[in-house]
Design a protein around this motif. Structure first.
Motif, PDB file in Angstrom:
ATOM      1  N   SER A  12       0.834  -1.196   0.000  1.00  0.00           N
ATOM      2  CA  SER A  12       0.000   0.000   0.000  1.00  0.00           C
ATOM      3  C   SER A  12       0.870   1.247   0.000  1.00  0.00           C
ATOM      4  CB  SER A  12      -0.931   0.007   1.206  1.00  0.00           C
ATOM      5  OG  SER A  12      -0.192   0.145   2.387  1.00  0.00           O
ATOM      6  N   VAL A  13       0.278   2.353  -0.454  1.00  0.00           N
ATOM      7  CA  VAL A  13       0.990   3.625  -0.547  1.00  0.00           C
ATOM      8  C   VAL A  13       0.617   4.495   0.637  1.00  0.00           C
ATOM      9  CG1 VAL A  13       1.397   5.677  -1.941  1.00  0.00           C
ATOM     10  CG2 VAL A  13       0.987   3.487  -3.057  1.00  0.00           C
ATOM     11  N   ARG A  14       1.620   5.052   1.273  1.00  0.00           N
ATOM     12  CA  ARG A  14       1.412   6.016   2.339  1.00  0.00           C
ATOM     13  C   ARG A  14       2.109   7.312   1.944  1.00  0.00           C
ATOM     14  NH1 ARG A  14       3.012   1.224   6.547  1.00  0.00           N
ATOM     15  NH2 ARG A  14       0.957   0.238   6.619  1.00  0.00           N
ATOM     16  N   GLY A  15       1.807   8.364   2.653  1.00  0.00           N
ATOM     17  CA  GLY A  15       2.391   9.656   2.318  1.00  0.00           C
ATOM     18  C   GLY A  15       3.327  10.145   3.406  1.00  0.00           C
ATOM     19  N   ASN A  68      -3.029   7.279   4.698  1.00  0.00           N
ATOM     20  CA  ASN A  68      -2.249   7.479   5.918  1.00  0.00           C
ATOM     21  C   ASN A  68      -1.041   8.356   5.610  1.00  0.00           C
ATOM     22  OD1 ASN A  68      -3.826   5.525   7.541  1.00  0.00           O
ATOM     23  ND2 ASN A  68      -2.974   4.065   6.074  1.00  0.00           N
ATOM     24  N   VAL A  69      -0.857   9.402   6.417  1.00  0.00           N
ATOM     25  CA  VAL A  69       0.180  10.394   6.135  1.00  0.00           C
ATOM     26  C   VAL A  69       0.912  10.759   7.419  1.00  0.00           C
ATOM     27  CG1 VAL A  69       0.571  12.811   5.471  1.00  0.00           C
ATOM     28  CG2 VAL A  69      -0.990  11.383   4.123  1.00  0.00           C
ATOM     29  N   LEU A 102      -8.271  11.231   4.864  1.00  0.00           N
ATOM     30  CA  LEU A 102      -7.256  10.413   5.507  1.00  0.00           C
ATOM     31  C   LEU A 102      -7.827   9.591   6.646  1.00  0.00           C
ATOM     32  CD1 LEU A 102      -4.322  13.002   5.780  1.00  0.00           C
ATOM     33  CD2 LEU A 102      -4.772  11.349   3.953  1.00  0.00           C
ATOM     34  N   SER A 103      -7.359   8.379   6.780  1.00  0.00           N
ATOM     35  CA  SER A 103      -7.693   7.562   7.942  1.00  0.00           C
ATOM     36  C   SER A 103      -6.801   7.925   9.121  1.00  0.00           C
ATOM     37  CB  SER A 103      -7.505   6.067   7.615  1.00  0.00           C
ATOM     38  OG  SER A 103      -8.366   5.666   6.583  1.00  0.00           O
ATOM     39  N   HIS A 104      -5.566   8.336   8.815  1.00  0.00           N
ATOM     40  CA  HIS A 104      -4.597   8.579   9.887  1.00  0.00           C
ATOM     41  C   HIS A 104      -3.684   9.714   9.481  1.00  0.00           C
ATOM     42  CE1 HIS A 104      -2.387   7.245  13.485  1.00  0.00           C
ATOM     43  NE2 HIS A 104      -1.295   7.591  12.833  1.00  0.00           N
ATOM     44  N   LEU A 105      -3.503  10.694  10.378  1.00  0.00           N
ATOM     45  CA  LEU A 105      -2.559  11.783  10.182  1.00  0.00           C
ATOM     46  C   LEU A 105      -1.653  11.841  11.401  1.00  0.00           C
ATOM     47  CD1 LEU A 105      -1.444  14.349   8.791  1.00  0.00           C
ATOM     48  CD2 LEU A 105      -3.226  15.645  10.018  1.00  0.00           C
TER      49      LEU A 105
END
Length: 332
Positions: A12-15, A68-69, A102-105
């Motif tokens: 998966s890709v995250r930022g 997710n970032v 976003l799900s998560h920052l």
């Protein structure tokens, strides 16, 4: 937040982002590696959300691709919203997540990401400048003279993870070990009152050290920037070279003191904008010897502590990716 929604497949890709006063660096984090690094000028975008949208557009990713970032932010990060000190951006956590889906920052201090990077960097991204043996299960120290003096530590956790302990170690008292140190320290005290390590071990600190060294020696100083002092030293200017050497010796003292304070027998990692830039000269300096040339207790304690310089191109971005990876794993 439902932790099941935060679990991602390994591909998966995250930022990841590393945002300072002038520039914002963004990347995709996939399979523990950075991809598609771009640098955007903060002044070109009214809000950080706009910069993220532009970044994703540039790298051909839809907004939905990244859930997710982690953003490394220049300044102290608390639980609330983040206002940047040196640019106009504000991150409202709830609004940022909602607008970008976003799900998560995760927001972390920018120097903390240097510590996260040190926990994972490969050998080709580190240059060893002092031999020694890193002890397993002991803390690691990260120190970085740049715009300021960043200091942090990595503490090992059961199961193989790490916890980053940010601190304000750049503002400890500057150690004085000889008459020349004392003469410069007195001039710094007259100018600033409290003399912190950062008054010498930073970009502006190197400029302070040059000007005050000239004053001690009765020499008329030139109007030199920190970069120019270093460049002149490398070009054969003996006086600038002596100032740069003094800078490295003071860094050795401050780093050694910090190692003893936190018990960082797992090694020291040097980062920031100054030492990597003048790495060859640093390797020839008296840093390695000064690091442990001390009293009968402190000298032996430090004698086997190895030191590396981090040479990774984007350590802040890399550390942001590592920090997000560990945070998601912990919350799964």
């Amino acid at each position: 937040m439902n932790s099941n929604n935060m679990l991602q497949e390994p591909t998966s890709v995250r930022g990841a982002g590393d945002i300072g006063g002038t520039n914002a660096r963004f990347a995709l984090w996939r399979e523990a590696r950075l991809e598609s690094v771009e640098v955007l000028a903060c002044a070109d975008y009214p809000r950080p959300e706009d910069a993220v949208r532009e970044y994703l557009h540039r790298v051909g990713q839809p907004l939905s691709a990244v859930e997710n970032v982690c953003l490394a932010c220049a300044g102290p990060v608390g639980d609330g919203d983040f206002r940047f000190t040196n640019n106009h951006w504000v991150i409202d956590r709830a609004a940022f997540r909602a607008e970008l889906g976003l799900s998560h920052l995760l927001l972390v201090n920018d120097f903390s990401t240097m510590a996260w990077a040190a926990s994972r960097l490969a050998g080709e991204e580190l240059v060893q400048v002092r031999e020694g043996t890193a002890l397993e299960g002991r803390a690691k120290l990260i120190i970085g003279p740049g715009t300021g003096l960043g200091v942090g530590s990595l503490m090992p956790l059961p199961g193989g993870g790490w916890e980053v302990l940010p601190c304000e170690g750049g503002h400890v008292d500057l150690p004085v070990t000889g008459e020349r140190d004392f003469a410069i320290w007195q001039l710094l005290r007259e100018k600033y009152g409290h003399v912190s390590a950062e008054r010498v071990l930073s970009g502006s600190g190197l400029e302070n050290l040059y000007r005050l060294s000239c004053q001690v020696d009765g020499i008329e100083p030139l109007a030199l920037s920190a970069a120019q002092i270093g460049e002149r030293a490398l070009a054969g200017d003996e006086y600038c070279d002596a100032v740069l050497e003094h800078f490295f010796l003071w860094l050795a003292r401050v780093a050694g003191n910090a190692v003893m304070t936190v018990g960082a027998l797992g090694g020291v990692y040097i980062t920031g904008g100054i030492v990597p830039r003048f790495l060859e000269r640093f390797q020839r300096s008296g840093f390695a010897e000064a690091f442990c040339t001390r009293g009968k207790t402190s000298g032996p304690y430090l004698s086997q502590v190895p030191v590396w310089v981090m040479t990774a191109k984007h350590p802040g971005l890399f550390g942001a990716g590592v920090a997000l990876e560990q945070a998601l794993l912990a919350e799964a």
